[in-house]
Design a protein around this motif. Sequence first.
Motif: not given
Length: 89
Positions: A44-48, A58-65, A67-69, A71-79
């Motif tokens: 989804s980051i690549a798509q944005l 440039e607004i989509y780059f901020e949205a991608a950032l 989602i990246a933050m 997504g990282f927190v979500g992956t760490v919490v689930l793991s």
Amino acid sequence: MIQIAIVVGMHLVGLAMLLSTWRLLRGPTAPDRILALDTLYVSSIAQLILFGMLMNTEIYFEAALIIAMLGFVGTVVLSKYVIRRDIVE
């Protein structure tokens, strides 16, 4: 020429998102589903980013950032939950 490459890239990333969604729904184990969710975040980051390049904004780059933050927190919490069955120490 670059516009065509961006559109083709968006289609390929969309295919990757569909395959990640299939693995998320059909994954036999919890780690498979977590990995599929992480792959879906990256796709989804690549798509944005590709969409932002296509629209020349440039607004989509901020949205991608964002989602990246998240997504990282979500992956760490689930793991952490899968390993310990407890999120808070």
